[in-house]
Design a protein around this motif. Structure first.
Motif, mmCIF file in Angstrom:
data_model
loop_
_atom_site.group_PDB
_atom_site.id
_atom_site.type_symbol
_atom_site.label_atom_id
_atom_site.label_comp_id
_atom_site.label_asym_id
_atom_site.label_seq_id
_atom_site.Cartn_x
_atom_site.Cartn_y
_atom_site.Cartn_z
ATOM 1 N N ASP A 219 0.824 -1.203 0.000
ATOM 2 C CA ASP A 219 0.000 0.000 0.000
ATOM 3 C C ASP A 219 0.863 1.261 0.000
ATOM 4 N N LYS A 220 0.747 2.047 -1.061
ATOM 5 C CA LYS A 220 1.608 3.226 -1.230
ATOM 6 C C LYS A 220 1.364 4.278 -0.155
ATOM 7 N N ARG A 221 0.141 4.324 0.364
ATOM 8 C CA ARG A 221 -0.174 5.316 1.395
ATOM 9 C C ARG A 221 0.455 4.971 2.740
ATOM 10 N N MET A 222 1.000 3.755 2.837
ATOM 11 C CA MET A 222 1.623 3.304 4.083
ATOM 12 C C MET A 222 3.151 3.271 3.994
ATOM 13 N N TYR A 223 3.702 3.747 2.899
ATOM 14 C CA TYR A 223 5.143 3.625 2.695
ATOM 15 C C TYR A 223 5.968 4.219 3.830
ATOM 16 N N GLU A 224 5.586 5.379 4.280
ATOM 17 C CA GLU A 224 6.375 6.026 5.333
ATOM 18 C C GLU A 224 6.373 5.194 6.615
ATOM 19 N N GLU A 225 5.230 4.642 6.979
ATOM 20 C CA GLU A 225 5.154 3.833 8.199
ATOM 21 C C GLU A 225 5.929 2.529 8.045
ATOM 22 N N TYR A 226 5.798 1.879 6.883
ATOM 23 C CA TYR A 226 6.578 0.663 6.633
ATOM 24 C C TYR A 226 8.074 0.957 6.764
ATOM 25 N N PHE A 227 8.482 2.058 6.169
ATOM 26 C CA PHE A 227 9.909 2.406 6.155
ATOM 27 C C PHE A 227 10.440 2.617 7.571
ATOM 28 N N GLU A 228 9.695 3.328 8.390
ATOM 29 C CA GLU A 228 10.149 3.603 9.757
ATOM 30 C C GLU A 228 10.269 2.308 10.564
ATOM 31 N N LEU A 229 9.329 1.394 10.396
ATOM 32 C CA LEU A 229 9.403 0.117 11.109
ATOM 33 C C LEU A 229 10.576 -0.728 10.607
ATOM 34 N N LEU A 230 10.792 -0.717 9.307
ATOM 35 C CA LEU A 230 11.898 -1.502 8.742
ATOM 36 C C LEU A 230 13.258 -0.928 9.130
ATOM 37 N N LEU A 231 13.326 0.374 9.314
ATOM 38 C CA LEU A 231 14.581 0.971 9.790
ATOM 39 C C LEU A 231 14.969 0.422 11.157
ATOM 40 N N LYS A 232 13.979 0.056 11.953
ATOM 41 C CA LYS A 232 14.265 -0.549 13.251
ATOM 42 C C LYS A 232 14.678 -2.018 13.123
ATOM 43 N N LEU A 233 14.148 -2.684 12.112
ATOM 44 C CA LEU A 233 14.397 -4.122 11.964
ATOM 45 C C LEU A 233 15.676 -4.440 11.189
ATOM 46 N N VAL A 234 16.052 -3.569 10.258
ATOM 47 C CA VAL A 234 17.236 -3.814 9.426
ATOM 48 C C VAL A 234 18.490 -3.304 10.136
ATOM 49 N N ARG A 235 19.548 -4.060 10.020
ATOM 50 C CA ARG A 235 20.814 -3.704 10.674
ATOM 51 C C ARG A 235 21.495 -2.538 9.958
ATOM 52 N N VAL A 236 22.454 -1.912 10.627
ATOM 53 C CA VAL A 236 23.287 -0.896 9.990
ATOM 54 C C VAL A 236 24.061 -1.561 8.845
ATOM 55 N N ARG A 265 4.922 10.830 -3.819
ATOM 56 C CA ARG A 265 5.704 12.073 -3.970
ATOM 57 C C ARG A 265 6.262 12.524 -2.623
ATOM 58 N N ASP A 266 5.393 12.550 -1.613
ATOM 59 C CA ASP A 266 5.819 12.991 -0.277
ATOM 60 C C ASP A 266 6.889 12.058 0.287
ATOM 61 N N PHE A 267 6.678 10.754 0.080
ATOM 62 C CA PHE A 267 7.657 9.788 0.583
ATOM 63 C C PHE A 267 9.003 9.975 -0.111
ATOM 64 N N ASN A 268 8.999 10.140 -1.417
ATOM 65 C CA ASN A 268 10.244 10.330 -2.157
ATOM 66 C C ASN A 268 10.992 11.564 -1.661
ATOM 67 N N LYS A 269 10.253 12.642 -1.394
ATOM 68 C CA LYS A 269 10.867 13.882 -0.906
ATOM 69 C C LYS A 269 11.502 13.665 0.474
ATOM 70 N N LYS A 270 10.761 13.009 1.365
ATOM 71 C CA LYS A 270 11.291 12.766 2.708
ATOM 72 C C LYS A 270 12.500 11.843 2.671
ATOM 73 N N LEU A 271 12.439 10.854 1.792
ATOM 74 C CA LEU A 271 13.554 9.921 1.679
ATOM 75 C C LEU A 271 14.801 10.622 1.143
ATOM 76 N N PHE A 272 14.608 11.527 0.209
ATOM 77 C CA PHE A 272 15.726 12.297 -0.353
ATOM 78 C C PHE A 272 16.428 13.109 0.743
ATOM 79 N N GLU A 273 15.659 13.576 1.717
ATOM 80 C CA GLU A 273 16.205 14.424 2.788
ATOM 81 C C GLU A 273 16.628 13.639 4.022
ATOM 82 N N ASP A 274 16.411 12.318 4.021
ATOM 83 C CA ASP A 274 16.678 11.491 5.203
ATOM 84 C C ASP A 274 18.167 11.128 5.292
#
Length: 300
Positions: A219-236, A265-274
């Motif tokens: 679900d594209k509308r959930m991308y930001e939430e998926y990403f934040e959770l996966l950042l916790k699960l994936v190692r450095v 669009r919003d997700f891509n922008k936030k990811l670019f700045e992350d």
């Protein structure tokens, strides 16, 4: 040489005699009645506005046609933006596609929503990333019929594990059948539930920072939430790959503003700045962004 004055209620024009079909020695006197319609210059605001509207409509129609063509090509199994059928067929001919993957792709092509399936070239890239990482633990959010997850499972070592999150039971049945057929079912831990709940459960079970690789195609509308959770699960040093970041070209059309397009669009922008990740947006399939985690986020 004489010039004639053409007078209207709003403008005076100086014209050479020849322009009026007169001889050079003709008397320079020509006056239009004050009731004549004013002359409008093509650079006036009303004209420019019409030109802009015409240009925008033309651009919008062209973008809509391009998007429709991309979606239709994806339904036909040719999922690659900006690539005509002969070139796509050449690309496909140079993909090393496992026979079971090919069978799954062909079966999925006749199913509703077949454009959601990743392309063979995308699956090959995902498998190579897993191999380059030497990954043991992987997550996929959004399995559909299992093409990408099967490609990842085939690339994992025998001791590897793939957590496959999908809420559609009918699609999962197709995926599980092909996991069995390819002999990788023992590597795949299927989670039939909402992906957000499955990811939170993994974190609650102490699996933070224990995964090497994650792929998101849900679900594209959930991308930001998926990403934040996966950042916790994936190692450095691990990777998170986000699919559909070009969204059939809709992200580049300012006149397209539906909820999914705005979310991407919003997700891509936030990811670019992350700054927590390094990124590379790759124009393969419908566009994928590869993110490499740079810092620990477990306590954030």
């Amino acid at each position: 040489m004489h010039r004639f004055a053409v007078v209207s209620s709003s403008a005076t024009l100086l014209l050479p005699p020849a322009a009026l079909g007169l001889g050079a020695s003709a008397t320079p006197a020509l006056t239009l009645a004050s009731t004549a319609a004013p002359l409008r210059r093509c650079g006036s605001p009303p004209c420019l506005a019409r030109l802009r509207r015409s240009s925008m409509c033309s651009s919008s129609s062209s973008a809509a046609a391009t998007t429709a063509a991309a979606v239709e090509e994806a339904r036909r199994g040719r999922k690659q933006l900006g690539m005509d059928p002969p070139l796509y067929d050449y690309l496909l001919a140079n993909v090393r596609e496992h026979p079971v993957l090919r069978d799954l792709r062909e079966e999925t092509a006749s199913m509703r929503g077949s454009q959601m399936q990743v392309s063979p070239a995308q699956a090959q890239l995902l498998a190579m990333l897993v191999q380059i990482l030497g990954a043991q633990q992987c997550i996929e959010v959004g399995v559909y019929t299992g093409y990408s997850s099967l490609a990842v499972a085939l690339a994992l070592p025998e001791s590897g594990r793939l957590v496959a999150c999908e809420r559609d039971e009918r699609c999962l049945e197709v995926a599980k059948r092909y996991y069995q057929c390819a002999g990788v079912a023992h590597k795949v831990d299927v989670k039939h539930a909402l992906a957000v709940d499955s990811l939170r459960s993994l974190i609650d079970c102490g699996e933070a920072s224990s995964y090497d690789f994650a792929f998101v195609d849900a679900d594209k509308r959930m991308y930001e939430e998926y990403f934040e959770l996966l950042l916790k699960l994936v190692r450095v040093g691990g990777l998170i790959v986000m699919d559909n970041v070009l969204w059939y070209g809709r992200v580049a059309d300012p006149l397209v503003n539906d909820a999914k397009t705005i979310s991407i669009r919003d997700f891509n922008k936030k990811l670019f700045e992350d700054k927590r990740v390094n990124i590379s947006m790759v124009p393969i399939g419908d566009g994928m962004t590869i993110c490499r985690k740079l810092q620990d986020t477990c306590t954030s």
